[in-house]
Scaffold this active site. Structure first.
Site, PDB file in Angstrom:
ATOM      1  N   GLU A 103       0.927  -1.234  -0.034  1.00 27.37           N
ATOM      2  CA  GLU A 103      -0.043  -0.200  -0.010  1.00 27.37           C
ATOM      3  C   GLU A 103       0.889   1.248   0.021  1.00 27.37           C
ATOM      4  OE1 GLU A 103      -2.925  -0.247   3.246  1.00 27.37           O
ATOM      5  OE2 GLU A 103      -4.001  -1.849   2.175  1.00 27.37           O
TER       6      GLU A 103
ATOM      7  N   ASN B 165      -5.499  -4.897  -2.168  1.00 28.87           N
ATOM      8  CA  ASN B 165      -6.413  -4.634  -0.982  1.00 28.87           C
ATOM      9  C   ASN B 165      -7.530  -3.925  -1.040  1.00 28.87           C
ATOM     10  OD1 ASN B 165      -4.167  -5.931  -0.295  1.00 28.87           O
ATOM     11  ND2 ASN B 165      -3.309  -4.230   1.320  1.00 28.87           N
TER      12      ASN B 165
ATOM     13  N   TYR C 120     -11.473  -2.805   0.911  1.00 28.37           N
ATOM     14  CA  TYR C 120     -12.348  -2.700   2.196  1.00 28.37           C
ATOM     15  C   TYR C 120     -13.533  -2.039   1.696  1.00 28.37           C
ATOM     16  CZ  TYR C 120      -8.219  -4.661   4.599  1.00 28.37           C
ATOM     17  OH  TYR C 120      -7.472  -5.437   5.087  1.00 28.37           O
TER      18      TYR C 120
ATOM     19  N   GLU D 258      -5.539  -8.492   0.569  1.00 28.33           N
ATOM     20  CA  GLU D 258      -6.326  -8.262   1.684  1.00 28.33           C
ATOM     21  C   GLU D 258      -7.711  -7.805   1.479  1.00 28.33           C
ATOM     22  OE1 GLU D 258      -4.882  -5.057   4.221  1.00 28.33           O
ATOM     23  OE2 GLU D 258      -2.744  -5.708   4.168  1.00 28.33           O
TER      24      GLU D 258
HETATM   25  C1  FCB Z   1      -4.790  -2.169   5.378  1.00 33.39           C
HETATM   26  C2  FCB Z   1      -3.481  -2.587   5.915  1.00 33.39           C
HETATM   27  C3  FCB Z   1      -3.789  -3.814   7.089  1.00 33.39           C
HETATM   28  C4  FCB Z   1      -4.785  -3.453   8.061  1.00 33.39           C
HETATM   29  C5  FCB Z   1      -5.887  -3.279   6.991  1.00 33.39           C
HETATM   30  C6  FCB Z   1      -7.148  -3.135   7.856  1.00 33.39           C
HETATM   31  O1  FCB Z   1      -4.592  -0.787   5.025  1.00 33.39           O
HETATM   32  O2  FCB Z   1      -2.346  -2.973   5.043  1.00 33.39           O
HETATM   33  O3  FCB Z   1      -2.484  -3.808   7.782  1.00 33.39           O
HETATM   34  O4  FCB Z   1      -4.651  -2.417   8.911  1.00 33.39           O
HETATM   35  O5  FCB Z   1      -5.950  -2.025   6.310  1.00 33.39           O
END
Ligand code: FCB
Length: 458
Positions: free
Chosen positions: A166, A304, A306, A363
């Protein structure tokens, strides 16, 4: 009900990072990292905690490896702590630090788990920060030296490498927004840091290939799905759309474009120039040949994912602002909207627009304030729902042609969640931070069933 089938060689893994789980912050010759310094500074972490002990994984790794195995994962993503290997960032190697990862890798392989090693998940040696950190080109060169030493030590057994985790967080979140170590608020420095983090990645790629024959090498980028707050009426919609495009440039394109060989996005160079973030122009830190180094061919892209960000035009018309009033979806404990379609869009965007040849989700996951119930079990139905909907998004993107080859859940276990301390539990295994007991949550049993069947009912 639809049944989605994953390919036989699909990689199912679980992920962690060094500072978030290891503890042992000053043991066996380890140097101080910027996260040690930041978390030891009062007022930086919400619950005033730190990673001094965290999950004590440095001492408990053998049982953690057995845990990963018992849960049925065939891959495990961890990160190497740079200051364990080089306490001063470069120069003298600390052999006990290297040995720790040697033992961990051997343990994983013995347990039949494929190691995915990330070289940089944010714990920069403080000694390098004292010289200017990621603002310095020399830090990218030191990273290549560090990548060389680690891959010489582990490269016969580790065949999956991720250089930098990241770079947006490494640079803009840490040097402009100031929420992460080193906690600065300096636009020009943030853009220098971004470039040097990308350069570090590019410099490390040939080193890793040379020391680890047959290895797959990647970088991991984080993505937030940009959504305009209004689609109508026209004048507001147009302004929100432009603001969203700018936000997408700030968060996503500044990183996705260069690693795909597209240079930095021109509209963002103009924007950052107007903002005074490029007082001496891009040539101040971009040297001839850098963009080719950054675009070094990799074996896949790690992403990653979310949540999304709903964006409107800033009231003064100069940029973007977040629009929580237009973001009505259910949220996780991080206050992040649950938006699996954003993962689908990301994977399709990579496939159809960037033509990324191979993608692994390094992730994805959710935090909830869970804990064991009267029956001693952790019933985290909301995390199950989150994961199910995101697995389905992956399957739908695969059906659309996106070359997604694997998925790592964040995270193996509850851990130190950076600026949030221990207030956010992202684990699929619950951790009692008093006793270090680990209890697999119901969600990881669900993941186990999906992995076992290599199929999902959704
Ligand atoms: C990402 C990070 C990881 C964790 C998640 C929730 O940005 O890479 O370490 O903190 O978020």
């Amino acid at each position: 009900m639809t049944q989605y089938i994953f390919p036989a060689d699909f990689v199912w893994g679980s992920a962690t990072s060094s500072y978030q789980i290891e503890g042992a912050w000053n043991e066996d010759g380890k140097g101080e990292s910027i996260w040690d310094r930041f978390a030891h500074t009062p007022g930086k972490i919400k619950d005033n905690s730190n990673g001094d002990v965290a999950c004590d994984h440095y001492h408990r790794w053998p049982e953690d490896v057995q845990l990963i195995k018992s849960l049925g994962f065939n891959a495990y993503r961890f990160s190497v702590a740079w200051p364990r290997v080089f306490p001063d960032g470069r120069g003298a190697i600390n052999p006990p630090g290297v040995d720790f990862y040697n033992r961990l890798v051997d343990g994983l392989l013995e347990a039949g788990i494929t190691p995915y090693a990330t070289l940089y998940h944010w714990d920069l040696p403080q000694a390098l920060q004292d010289e200017g950190g990621w603002g310095n080109r020399a830090t990218a060169e030191a990273f290549a030296e560090y990548a060389d030493v680690v891959s010489r030590a582990l490269g016969d057994r580790v065949k999956n490498w991720i250089t930098i985790n990241e770079p947006w967080c490494v640079s803009l979140l840490s040097h402009l927004i100031g929420a992460h170590a080193p906690g600065l608020h300096d636009g020009p420095l943030a853009l220098r840091a971004a470039h040097h983090a990308l350069l570090a990645h590019g410099l490390a790629v040939p080193v890793l290939r040379a020391n680890s024959p047959g290895a797959e090498v990647a970088i991991t980028l984080n993505y937030t799905h940009p959504t305009p707050a209004t689609l109508a009426p026209a004048p507001t919609a147009a302004a929100d759309y432009s603001a969203t495009r700018l936000f997408d440039g700030f968060f996503n394109r500044w990183f996705f474009d260069p690693v795909h060989g597209r240079d930095y996005p021109a509209d963002m160079v103009t924007y950052y120039t107007e903002q005074g973030f490029l007082p001496n122009g891009m040539q101040d830190f971009v040297q001839p040949g850098d963009m080719e180094i950054i675009a070094a061919p990799t074996d896949y892209l790690g992403v990653n994912y979310y949540t999304r960000d709903v964006i409107k035009a800033a009231p003064d018309g100069s940029g973007w602002a977040s629009a929580p009033e237009a973001a009505p979806l259910e949220r996780t404990d991080m206050d992040w909207e649950i938006y699996p379609d954003g993962l689908y869009s990301l994977l399709c965007r990579l496939h159809f627009d960037y033509q990324t040849p191979k993608i692994i989700i390094t992730e994805n996951g959710a935090s909830y304030p869970d804990g064991p119930g009267p029956d001693g079990k952790v019933h985290d139905q909301k995390r199950i729902d989150y994961l199910r909907s995101h697995f389905a998004a992956v399957a739908r993107a695969r059906a659309a042609g996106a070359p997604v080859a694997g998925y790592f859940v964040w995270s193996l276990m509850d851990n130190f969640e950076w600026g949030e301390g221990y207030l956010q539990r992202f684990g699929t295994v619950w951790v009692d931070f008093e006793t270090q007991a680990r209890i697999p949550k119901e969600s990881v049993l669900f993941v186990g069933e999906v992995m076992q069947a290599n199929a999902l009912d959704a």
